[in-house]
Design an enzyme around this catalytic site. Structure first.
Site, PDB file in Angstrom:
ATOM      1  N   LYS A  55     -13.374  -8.878 -16.895  1.00  0.00           N
ATOM      2  CA  LYS A  55     -11.938  -8.900 -16.584  1.00  0.00           C
ATOM      3  C   LYS A  55     -11.148  -7.958 -17.507  1.00  0.00           C
ATOM      4  O   LYS A  55     -11.683  -7.447 -18.503  1.00  0.00           O
ATOM      5  CB  LYS A  55     -11.438 -10.339 -16.707  1.00  0.00           C
ATOM      6  CG  LYS A  55     -12.056 -11.304 -15.675  1.00  0.00           C
ATOM      7  CD  LYS A  55     -11.408 -12.686 -15.754  1.00  0.00           C
ATOM      8  CE  LYS A  55     -11.962 -13.639 -14.713  1.00  0.00           C
ATOM      9  NZ  LYS A  55     -11.267 -14.955 -14.726  1.00  0.00           N
ATOM     10  N   TYR A  95      -9.212 -13.941  -4.633  1.00  0.00           N
ATOM     11  CA  TYR A  95      -9.040 -15.313  -5.131  1.00  0.00           C
ATOM     12  C   TYR A  95      -8.302 -16.207  -4.120  1.00  0.00           C
ATOM     13  O   TYR A  95      -7.707 -17.204  -4.520  1.00  0.00           O
ATOM     14  CB  TYR A  95      -8.280 -15.299  -6.458  1.00  0.00           C
ATOM     15  CG  TYR A  95      -9.163 -14.987  -7.666  1.00  0.00           C
ATOM     16  CD1 TYR A  95     -10.187 -15.854  -8.058  1.00  0.00           C
ATOM     17  CD2 TYR A  95      -8.962 -13.851  -8.433  1.00  0.00           C
ATOM     18  CE1 TYR A  95     -10.985 -15.583  -9.158  1.00  0.00           C
ATOM     19  CE2 TYR A  95      -9.753 -13.574  -9.548  1.00  0.00           C
ATOM     20  CZ  TYR A  95     -10.763 -14.450  -9.899  1.00  0.00           C
ATOM     21  OH  TYR A  95     -11.558 -14.193 -10.998  1.00  0.00           O
ATOM     22  N   ASN A 125      -9.988 -15.086 -19.643  1.00  0.00           N
ATOM     23  CA  ASN A 125     -11.300 -15.664 -19.959  1.00  0.00           C
ATOM     24  C   ASN A 125     -12.469 -14.729 -19.649  1.00  0.00           C
ATOM     25  O   ASN A 125     -13.589 -15.169 -19.405  1.00  0.00           O
ATOM     26  CB  ASN A 125     -11.455 -17.052 -19.335  1.00  0.00           C
ATOM     27  CG  ASN A 125     -11.487 -17.017 -17.828  1.00  0.00           C
ATOM     28  OD1 ASN A 125     -11.307 -15.966 -17.218  1.00  0.00           O
ATOM     29  ND2 ASN A 125     -11.722 -18.165 -17.218  1.00  0.00           N
ATOM     30  N   HIS A 138     -15.904 -13.165 -14.659  1.00  0.00           N
ATOM     31  CA  HIS A 138     -15.973 -13.916 -13.404  1.00  0.00           C
ATOM     32  C   HIS A 138     -17.417 -13.929 -12.944  1.00  0.00           C
ATOM     33  O   HIS A 138     -18.131 -12.931 -13.102  1.00  0.00           O
ATOM     34  CB  HIS A 138     -15.119 -13.250 -12.306  1.00  0.00           C
ATOM     35  CG  HIS A 138     -15.412 -13.801 -10.939  1.00  0.00           C
ATOM     36  ND1 HIS A 138     -14.816 -14.947 -10.470  1.00  0.00           N
ATOM     37  CD2 HIS A 138     -16.310 -13.416  -9.990  1.00  0.00           C
ATOM     38  CE1 HIS A 138     -15.320 -15.228  -9.265  1.00  0.00           C
ATOM     39  NE2 HIS A 138     -16.218 -14.306  -8.955  1.00  0.00           N
ATOM     40  N   GLU A 150     -18.729 -12.016  -2.174  1.00  0.00           N
ATOM     41  CA  GLU A 150     -18.073 -11.297  -3.274  1.00  0.00           C
ATOM     42  C   GLU A 150     -18.745  -9.951  -3.555  1.00  0.00           C
ATOM     43  O   GLU A 150     -18.078  -8.984  -3.919  1.00  0.00           O
ATOM     44  CB  GLU A 150     -18.049 -12.173  -4.527  1.00  0.00           C
ATOM     45  CG  GLU A 150     -17.135 -13.380  -4.356  1.00  0.00           C
ATOM     46  CD  GLU A 150     -17.008 -14.231  -5.616  1.00  0.00           C
ATOM     47  OE1 GLU A 150     -16.112 -15.087  -5.632  1.00  0.00           O
ATOM     48  OE2 GLU A 150     -17.810 -14.059  -6.561  1.00  0.00           O
TER      49      GLU A 150
HETATM   50  P1  GDP Z   1     -14.370 -19.729 -12.839  1.00  0.00           P
HETATM   51  O1  GDP Z   1     -15.317 -19.722 -11.657  1.00  0.00           O
HETATM   52  O2  GDP Z   1     -14.923 -20.420 -14.053  1.00  0.00           O
HETATM   53  O3  GDP Z   1     -13.811 -18.365 -13.172  1.00  0.00           O
HETATM   54  O4  GDP Z   1     -13.121 -20.624 -12.415  1.00  0.00           O
HETATM   55  P2  GDP Z   1     -12.356 -20.775 -11.016  1.00  0.00           P
HETATM   56  O5  GDP Z   1     -13.000 -19.971  -9.919  1.00  0.00           O
HETATM   57  O6  GDP Z   1     -12.125 -22.223 -10.779  1.00  0.00           O
HETATM   58  O7  GDP Z   1     -10.930 -20.134 -11.330  1.00  0.00           O
HETATM   59  C1  GDP Z   1     -10.719 -18.732 -11.285  1.00  0.00           C
HETATM   60  C2  GDP Z   1      -9.935 -18.336 -12.508  1.00  0.00           C
HETATM   61  O8  GDP Z   1      -8.626 -18.940 -12.446  1.00  0.00           O
HETATM   62  C3  GDP Z   1     -10.517 -18.842 -13.837  1.00  0.00           C
HETATM   63  O9  GDP Z   1     -11.489 -17.989 -14.372  1.00  0.00           O
HETATM   64  C4  GDP Z   1      -9.284 -18.940 -14.725  1.00  0.00           C
HETATM   65  O10 GDP Z   1      -8.955 -17.667 -15.298  1.00  0.00           O
HETATM   66  C5  GDP Z   1      -8.203 -19.334 -13.732  1.00  0.00           C
HETATM   67  N1  GDP Z   1      -8.026 -20.803 -13.772  1.00  0.00           N
HETATM   68  C6  GDP Z   1      -8.821 -21.758 -13.226  1.00  0.00           C
HETATM   69  N2  GDP Z   1      -8.347 -22.995 -13.474  1.00  0.00           N
HETATM   70  C7  GDP Z   1      -7.197 -22.805 -14.189  1.00  0.00           C
HETATM   71  C8  GDP Z   1      -6.217 -23.701 -14.737  1.00  0.00           C
HETATM   72  O11 GDP Z   1      -6.308 -24.917 -14.616  1.00  0.00           O
HETATM   73  N3  GDP Z   1      -5.161 -23.117 -15.419  1.00  0.00           N
HETATM   74  C9  GDP Z   1      -5.047 -21.761 -15.561  1.00  0.00           C
HETATM   75  N4  GDP Z   1      -3.977 -21.281 -16.231  1.00  0.00           N
HETATM   76  N5  GDP Z   1      -5.948 -20.907 -15.048  1.00  0.00           N
HETATM   77  C10 GDP Z   1      -7.002 -21.412 -14.373  1.00  0.00           C
END
Ligand code: GDP
Length: 140
Positions: free
Chosen positions: A11, A51, A114, A117, A128
């Site tokens: 990222k 997303y 973070n 991905h 994807e």
């Molecule tokens: P990943 O698969 O671990 O990347 O998580 P997800 O697919 O659920 O979410 C996509 C991205 O959205 C994550 O990598 C985070 O950067 C963001 N995200 C997910 N959950 C949260 C949340 O509860 N709060 C915030 N601020 N960002 C979130």
């Protein structure tokens, strides 16, 4: 375990801090092979499409702004059980909850920034990978 392919994105916080090589080393040390890789930018519209599953979530706008805020590195990783292995190396979404030694524990700044991905299932991985790469660009 089957040989799989998964989509990885380094990222904008990773490219900004010039740590893409350190992250790639972790993948390779774990036996994952980078079989396609492109440094690129995603537009806000592309981030929204990528997303789309999160479009009702409160963090959606910030997530799409962040993903389009700077260069990313899109990659296809290949290996035995690559999808889960990659998720394990990434660590939990929230770096505060990520296990020691994982990428997010070592490098991530916050749940928003973070660093990485990774696809979460075989079906998502196929979708994807198609989002970023043509089959001819993947060289196993
Ligand atoms: P990943 O698969 O671990 O990347 O998580 P997800 O697919 O659920 O979410 C996509 C991205 O959205 C994550 O990598 C985070 O950067 C963001 N995200 C997910 N959950 C949260 C949340 O509860 N709060 C915030 N601020 N960002 C979130």
């Amino acid at each position: 375990m089957a040989c799989e392919r998964t989509l990885s994105i380094l990222k904008p916080d990773a490219t900004a801090r010039n740590i893409t090589g350190k992250i790639n080393a972790k993948f390779e040390e774990a036996g994952l092979r980078i079989v396609a890789q492109r440094r690129t930018r995603v537009t806000r519209e592309e981030a929204e499409q990528f997303y789309a599953i999160h479009k009702e979530r409160p963090f959606f706008a910030d997530l799409c702004s962040f993903m389009s805020s700077g260069p990313v590195v899109a990659q296809v990783l290949e290996g035995e059980g690559a999808i889960k292995k990659h998720r394990d190396i990434m660590g939990a979404t929230n770096p505060k909850e990520a296990a020691p030694g994982t990428i997010r524990a070592e490098f991530s700044l916050s749940i928003d920034e973070n660093t990485v991905h990774g696809s979460d299932s075989a079906e998502t991985a196929a979708e994807e990978i198609r989002f970023f790469f043509r089959e001819t660009e993947i060289v196993g």
